[in-house]
Design a protein around this motif. Structure first.
Motif, PDB file in Angstrom:
ATOM      1  N   GLU A   1       0.829  -1.354   0.025  1.00 55.16           N
ATOM      2  CA  GLU A   1       0.320   0.075   0.444  1.00 55.16           C
ATOM      3  C   GLU A   1       1.152   1.537   0.273  1.00 55.16           C
ATOM      4  OE1 GLU A   1      -3.436   2.132  -0.189  1.00 55.16           O
ATOM      5  OE2 GLU A   1      -3.004   0.042  -0.696  1.00 55.16           O
TER       6      GLU A   1
ATOM      7  N   ARG B   1      -6.496   0.698   6.569  1.00 51.78           N
ATOM      8  CA  ARG B   1      -6.907  -0.136   6.324  1.00 51.78           C
ATOM      9  C   ARG B   1      -6.177  -1.614   6.228  1.00 51.78           C
ATOM     10  NH1 ARG B   1     -12.622  -0.124   4.428  1.00 51.78           N
ATOM     11  NH2 ARG B   1     -13.322   2.579   3.985  1.00 51.78           N
TER      12      ARG B   1
ATOM     13  N   ARG C   1      -6.792   4.655   3.804  1.00 52.50           N
ATOM     14  CA  ARG C   1      -6.625   3.872   2.688  1.00 52.50           C
ATOM     15  C   ARG C   1      -5.271   3.316   3.206  1.00 52.50           C
ATOM     16  NH1 ARG C   1      -4.506   6.255  -2.591  1.00 52.50           N
ATOM     17  NH2 ARG C   1      -3.113   3.795  -2.551  1.00 52.50           N
TER      18      ARG C   1
ATOM     19  N   GLU D   1      -7.883  11.207   3.050  1.00 56.37           N
ATOM     20  CA  GLU D   1      -8.141  10.306   1.663  1.00 56.37           C
ATOM     21  C   GLU D   1      -6.750   9.145   2.079  1.00 56.37           C
ATOM     22  OE1 GLU D   1      -8.459   9.284  -2.782  1.00 56.37           O
ATOM     23  OE2 GLU D   1      -8.717  11.383  -1.927  1.00 56.37           O
TER      24      GLU D   1
END
Length: 533
Positions: A125, A438, A435, A431
């Motif tokens: 990520e 998570r 992400r 934003e």
């Protein structure tokens, strides 16, 4: 002056009327036969009129001259209108030898190397976040994320790099590690970037961050300035078996509902669990209320929960020897000595025993939530209801130990430093934080991110319970030398758990605990003095 000009106008009018009277005479004369006689008569009349008006004309001329002179004098004395001066740019309130002039830095094509420790899902990520930043930032900044091993590996490389000059543009660092780097002037304070009118954070953006997260990076040894910025945090929490607690309550073995709120309730449930095994425990002969975690973060967490601290920020001294810490650690000794609690046999052994239904409580990092879920789902007990709660406390509200590495900006050059900050700002935007939360299971650092985590909360109710505790955050000492102090604190806790008779009176009691903690303070403050800038 205006009055003199008006007088002149009146006298000029008299002279004009005189001419008007004379001219018809001339014109009439022109119509007669004796033109010469008419002209002579007209001339004589004009001369007589002029002679008669001369004093008045001379006076008027004098007054006009005086008026003109007065006007000219007034004009010459009137200050000339000044050209509007260009507004001077205020001098930067930061050291331009370190930061350059931030407003004038050219960021086009600047490259930033980022040393981090993330692996597997977290690294995947992070690389996506970096790739998107590189593709979308308007400056052409390029960030390169490199996994440089664990925290210890990165620390050793940074220490070496500070001597050789080979340091990255961004580096992951715990607060005490950042303090160690800054002892060598290896970092830059982030205050000029945070406060910059163009590149910094607005008042609204600052209010969105959990203040305790930002404050954790403000180093007391360096004027309380921020030498790191938090992309995520974890928290010391109490893991508990909800089904087992309900059984104990139904059996009358405990006097409260739900997880324990106070240290006394905690001790009550720990001993009750040792005597009343969980119904799903495959081996009832092994039943404990708690397996003691001796990590320095747990020492801090137990201290915070009783309203105290292990560090005096005003005097920059460690203060382990205080009533709150002594009482908390002595209680753990008593629970262990009474057979209600046990020691952790191996790394993550308490997590495994919890998943097998053999231990009612554990304490540990919230970042372990996915691993606890796996332990319960795959454990010998066949699964049960569980969650997390605040560390049992004596304070009115919980006080939660929040920890986690931040990202620091090493001192390189003004363009690289500013580019690094702009990536940090992007990395901590709402934003991206949603992400990252998570993917990493860390807590986001901004309140507003919760709005985008409703589905994640629904899937991970224990994570939501822990998230609700973030407003009660408090951090451990962000000082140089704390790595070594942590080792000393854990060793002192183990001495207490072993019941070491320090004063030689044949018994272990609070006096021994206080002597051990006094020795810890002396050792910790010696380390602090040696590591101080």
């Amino acid at each position: 002056m205006e009055e003199k000009v008006s007088m002149f106008k009146r006298k000029y009018l008299v002279w004009f009327m005189l001419l008007v009277l004379v001219i018809p005479v001339i014109l009439t004369a022109c119509g007669g036969t004796d033109l010469e006689q008419a002209v002579n008569e007209a001339a004589q009349q004009v001369e007589e009129a002029a002679t008669e008006a001369a004093p008045q004309i001379e006076e008027a001329a004098t007054e006009v001259s005086e008026a003109v002179e007065e006007v000219a004098t007034a004009v010459s004395e009137e200050p000339a209108a000044e050209e509007p001066a260009e507004e001077a740019m205020p001098e930067p309130d930061y050291d331009t030898s370190i930061y350059g002039n931030i407003d004038e830095i050219n960021l086009e094509g600047v490259k930033v190397v980022f040393w981090h420790q993330h692996s597997r899902q977290r690294e995947e990520e992070l690389l996506k976040i970096v790739e998107e930043f590189n593709a979308t930032n308007p400056y052409g900044i390029i960030v390169e994320a490199r996994n440089e091993g664990g925290y210890g590996d990165i620390y050793n490389k940074m220490i070496a790099g500070l001597s050789s000059g080979e340091v990255p543009g961004l580096v992951v660092a715990y607060q005490n590690q950042a303090a160690a780097y800054q002892v060598a002037n290896g970092l830059v304070s982030l205050e000029p970037y945070i406060n910059h009118p163009k590149y910094g954070l607005t008042e609204e953006e600052r209010a969105d961050f959990f203040q305790a997260f930002i404050d954790a990076d403000r180093l007391p040894q360096f004027g309380g300035e921020a030498f790191g910025f938090p992309p995520n945090r974890s928290m010391e929490v109490l893991y508990y078996n909800a089904d087992w607690l309900a059984e104990l309550r139904e059996a009358g073995a405990i006097s409260f509902d739900g997880p324990p709120q106070t240290p006394d309730q905690f001790a009550e449930a720990v001993c009750a669990a040792a005597e009343n095994p969980f119904s799903k425990n495959p081996d009832p002969s092994f039943s404990l209320g708690y397996e003691v975690r001796t990590d320095a973060s747990n020492v801090a967490a137990l201290t915070f929960a009783r309203g105290a601290d292990v560090y005096d920020y005003e005097n920059n001294q460690f203060t382990y020897n205080n009533p709150a810490t002594a009482e908390a650690l002595f209680m753990m000794y008593e629970l262990l000595n009474n057979g209600c609690a046990g020691l952790i046999a191996e790394r993550f052994g308490d997590q495994t025993d919890f998943g097998n239904g053999k231990v009612l409580f554990t304490m540990g990092s919230s970042s372990g939530l996915p691993f606890y879920k796996s332990a319960v789902d795959e454990g010998e007990a066949g699964g049960f209801n569980w969650s997390v709660a605040a560390i049992p406390h004596t304070t009115e509200d919980p006080v939660m130990d929040i920890y986690g590495a931040s990202v620091s900006i090493p001192r390189t050059d003004p363009a690289t430093q500013l580019a690094a900050w702009l990536f940090l700002k992007y990395y901590t935007s709402p934003e991206i934080q949603a992400r990252w939360a998570r993917a990493s299971n860390y807590f986001p650092v901004r309140r507003s991110v919760a709005e985008g985590l409703d589905d994640y909360f629904a899937e991970n109710p224990a994570y939501e319970e822990a998230f609700k505790l973030l407003p009660y955050a408090k951090s451990e000492p962000p000082v140089a030398g704390y790595d070594n102090v942590r080792d000393a604190a854990e060793a002192a806790f183990n001495r207490i758990l072993s019941g070491e008779d320090v004063n030689g009176d044949g018994a272990f009691d609070m006096a021994d605990v206080e002597m051990i903690l006094a020795e810890l303070d002396a050792q910790a403050n010696e380390i602090l003095a040696e590591a101080a800038p």
